[in-house]
Design a protein around this motif. Sequence first.
Motif, PDB file in Angstrom:
ATOM      1  N   ILE A  37       4.449   0.136 -11.550  1.00  8.83           N
ATOM      2  CA  ILE A  37       3.293   1.566 -11.297  1.00  8.83           C
ATOM      3  C   ILE A  37       4.089   2.751 -11.148  1.00  8.83           C
ATOM      4  O   ILE A  37       4.730   2.507 -10.656  1.00  8.83           O
ATOM      5  CB  ILE A  37       3.098   1.169  -9.517  1.00  8.83           C
ATOM      6  CG1 ILE A  37       3.316  -0.750  -9.239  1.00  8.83           C
ATOM      7  CG2 ILE A  37       1.757   1.835  -8.821  1.00  8.83           C
ATOM      8  CD1 ILE A  37       1.524  -0.541  -9.052  1.00  8.83           C
ATOM      9  N   PRO A  39       3.005   6.610 -10.935  1.00 10.84           N
ATOM     10  CA  PRO A  39       1.733   7.508  -9.869  1.00 10.84           C
ATOM     11  C   PRO A  39       1.089   9.304 -10.513  1.00 10.84           C
ATOM     12  O   PRO A  39       0.927   9.249 -10.424  1.00 10.84           O
ATOM     13  CB  PRO A  39       2.214   7.091  -8.540  1.00 10.84           C
ATOM     14  CG  PRO A  39       3.217   6.138  -7.739  1.00 10.84           C
ATOM     15  CD  PRO A  39       4.047   6.165  -9.956  1.00 10.84           C
ATOM     16  N   ILE A  56       0.382   0.416 -14.634  1.00 12.24           N
ATOM     17  CA  ILE A  56      -0.628   0.937 -13.888  1.00 12.24           C
ATOM     18  C   ILE A  56      -0.156   2.247 -13.995  1.00 12.24           C
ATOM     19  O   ILE A  56       0.243   2.223 -13.354  1.00 12.24           O
ATOM     20  CB  ILE A  56      -1.350   0.720 -12.427  1.00 12.24           C
ATOM     21  CG1 ILE A  56      -1.600  -0.433 -12.381  1.00 12.24           C
ATOM     22  CG2 ILE A  56      -2.001   2.145 -11.394  1.00 12.24           C
ATOM     23  CD1 ILE A  56      -2.145  -0.878 -10.717  1.00 12.24           C
ATOM     24  N   ALA A  58      -1.139   6.292 -13.347  1.00 12.24           N
ATOM     25  CA  ALA A  58      -1.314   6.770 -12.517  1.00 12.24           C
ATOM     26  C   ALA A  58      -1.313   8.700 -12.904  1.00 12.24           C
ATOM     27  O   ALA A  58       0.133   8.957 -12.696  1.00 12.24           O
ATOM     28  CB  ALA A  58      -1.642   6.839 -11.243  1.00 12.24           C
ATOM     29  N   GLN A 176      -6.168   9.232 -10.800  1.00 11.89           N
ATOM     30  CA  GLN A 176      -6.159   9.450  -9.027  1.00 11.89           C
ATOM     31  C   GLN A 176      -4.436   9.688  -8.034  1.00 11.89           C
ATOM     32  O   GLN A 176      -4.016   9.933  -9.147  1.00 11.89           O
ATOM     33  CB  GLN A 176      -6.062   8.185  -7.719  1.00 11.89           C
ATOM     34  CG  GLN A 176      -5.232   6.863  -8.357  1.00 11.89           C
ATOM     35  CD  GLN A 176      -5.254   5.375  -8.403  1.00 11.89           C
ATOM     36  OE1 GLN A 176      -6.670   5.227  -8.035  1.00 11.89           O
ATOM     37  NE2 GLN A 176      -4.102   4.685  -8.378  1.00 11.89           N
ATOM     38  N   PHE A 178      -0.458  10.070  -6.145  1.00 13.83           N
ATOM     39  CA  PHE A 178       0.271   9.284  -5.914  1.00 13.83           C
ATOM     40  C   PHE A 178      -0.914   8.145  -4.406  1.00 13.83           C
ATOM     41  O   PHE A 178      -0.092   7.353  -4.488  1.00 13.83           O
ATOM     42  CB  PHE A 178       1.184  10.109  -5.696  1.00 13.83           C
ATOM     43  CG  PHE A 178       1.667  10.505  -4.197  1.00 13.83           C
ATOM     44  CD1 PHE A 178       1.974   9.923  -3.047  1.00 13.83           C
ATOM     45  CD2 PHE A 178       1.427  11.781  -3.935  1.00 13.83           C
ATOM     46  CE1 PHE A 178       2.308  10.665  -2.141  1.00 13.83           C
ATOM     47  CE2 PHE A 178       1.946  12.674  -3.213  1.00 13.83           C
ATOM     48  CZ  PHE A 178       2.215  12.155  -1.846  1.00 13.83           C
ATOM     49  N   GLU A 180      -2.717   6.943  -3.293  1.00 17.85           N
ATOM     50  CA  GLU A 180      -4.386   6.032  -3.536  1.00 17.85           C
ATOM     51  C   GLU A 180      -3.183   4.547  -4.439  1.00 17.85           C
ATOM     52  O   GLU A 180      -3.211   4.255  -4.198  1.00 17.85           O
ATOM     53  CB  GLU A 180      -5.331   7.029  -4.134  1.00 17.85           C
ATOM     54  CG  GLU A 180      -6.142   7.311  -3.845  1.00 17.85           C
ATOM     55  CD  GLU A 180      -7.275   7.987  -4.624  1.00 17.85           C
ATOM     56  OE1 GLU A 180      -8.623   6.716  -4.973  1.00 17.85           O
ATOM     57  OE2 GLU A 180      -6.970   8.647  -5.366  1.00 17.85           O
ATOM     58  N   THR A 181      -1.962   5.785  -5.089  1.00 16.00           N
ATOM     59  CA  THR A 181      -1.082   4.689  -5.899  1.00 16.00           C
ATOM     60  C   THR A 181      -0.694   3.556  -5.583  1.00 16.00           C
ATOM     61  O   THR A 181      -0.280   2.421  -5.800  1.00 16.00           O
ATOM     62  CB  THR A 181      -1.125   6.036  -7.130  1.00 16.00           C
ATOM     63  OG1 THR A 181      -1.988   7.050  -8.318  1.00 16.00           O
ATOM     64  CG2 THR A 181       0.048   4.433  -8.437  1.00 16.00           C
ATOM     65  N   SER A 184      -2.153   0.765  -3.207  1.00 18.20           N
ATOM     66  CA  SER A 184      -2.882  -0.059  -3.225  1.00 18.20           C
ATOM     67  C   SER A 184      -1.597  -1.130  -4.701  1.00 18.20           C
ATOM     68  O   SER A 184      -1.410  -1.793  -5.103  1.00 18.20           O
ATOM     69  CB  SER A 184      -3.644  -0.232  -4.707  1.00 18.20           C
ATOM     70  OG  SER A 184      -2.947   0.785  -5.763  1.00 18.20           O
ATOM     71  N   CYS A 193       8.887   6.844  -9.720  1.00 19.76           N
ATOM     72  CA  CYS A 193       8.014   8.316  -9.566  1.00 19.76           C
ATOM     73  C   CYS A 193       8.729   9.356 -10.502  1.00 19.76           C
ATOM     74  O   CYS A 193       9.537   9.650  -9.718  1.00 19.76           O
ATOM     75  CB  CYS A 193       8.444   7.972  -7.859  1.00 19.76           C
ATOM     76  SG  CYS A 193       7.076   7.185  -6.918  1.00 19.76           S
TER      77      CYS A 193
END
Length: 305
Positions: A37, A39, A56, A58, A176, A178, A180-181, A184, A193
């Motif tokens: 992930i 973000p 993901i 973002a 979106q 960070f 929200e990311t 989830s 990050c």
Amino acid sequence: MYEDKIFVPPLKIQGIKTKLVPLIKQNVAITQNTVWIEPFMGSGVVGLNVAPTNAIFADTNPHIISFYNQIQEGSITPHIVRNYLEKEGEKLSRYDDKYYLEVRERFNDSPNSLDFLFLNRSCFNGMMRFNRNNKFNVPYGHKPERFSKAYITKIVNQISFAEMKIKTNNWKFVCQSFEETISSADENAFVYCDPPYIGRHVDYYDSWDEKKELKLCENLKEFGGKFMVSTWDYTAYRHNEYINAIWSFCHKINKEHFYHLGAKEINRNTVVEALLMNYVPKNNCNEFAMLNQQLSLFNYNYNVG
Ligand SMILES: C[S@@+](CC[C@H](N)C(=O)[O-])C[C@H]1O[C@@H](n2cnc3c(N)ncnc32)[C@H](O)[C@@H]1O
């Protein structure tokens, strides 16, 4: 997953982590099944090189997300980019900065990914900067033969590489924040990050301040899985007080880095970078990391003392 060559992405951004990718790759805690992930994807250089199977990506910058989504959908291909850059590059060579400003205005009126790439690869210092109304405002980066044949081929190859990675893995690109990311993310995921650096950059799509830095820290603690955060540790002039104030529960690895991007003098100096992790990193197990940390402290004391 552990290739040595670093692939450079088609987009540029201030704070790009190309030089830090090897250190990041050595110290991330992922397996074949981990969901990556990211973000704050920016140029995407970290994820594209770590190349996880599931990810993901973002960012709050909609132009970055739409650019990568279009590569995934196939509406941006190496062939389309070559044709576009040859055509637009030729007009740029004829009308110079007048044409650059025309494309910038066209993009700001009606954004599209090809114009975004054109501006990103011909603007001053590879900056990605927007004004308060979210209009791209970087001036032209003058250079004879701005889109030379060799430069176009280089960009097209970068698109091919990104396309290959995107199409062979299970990746999602979402616009979106960070919060929200991270909220989830499942605790078995790994979160990397790279937020705008607190106290240094103010010229991203979204600005960064203490409230956001604190929120990021809180969200990562709540997430409960493993994470890595990139930040700055110190320069010859000052140090990042947030490392001791809020990130002291993390393990830290340092690396010196010279930033070439950015118009401000302060952003064009040697910065000691920090990777913060809520787990014991591989480099921490050997003497090199300890030595590196002692050396960093010595350099800091020497520079400010
Ligand atoms: C330092 S850059 C990331 C650079 C990236 N790691 C690279 O190497 O190219 C930070 C990114 O965070 C994005 N950003 C800023 N504020 C954000 C927020 N509140 N939520 C998500 N992304 C944000 C910016 O648009 C920018 O792309």
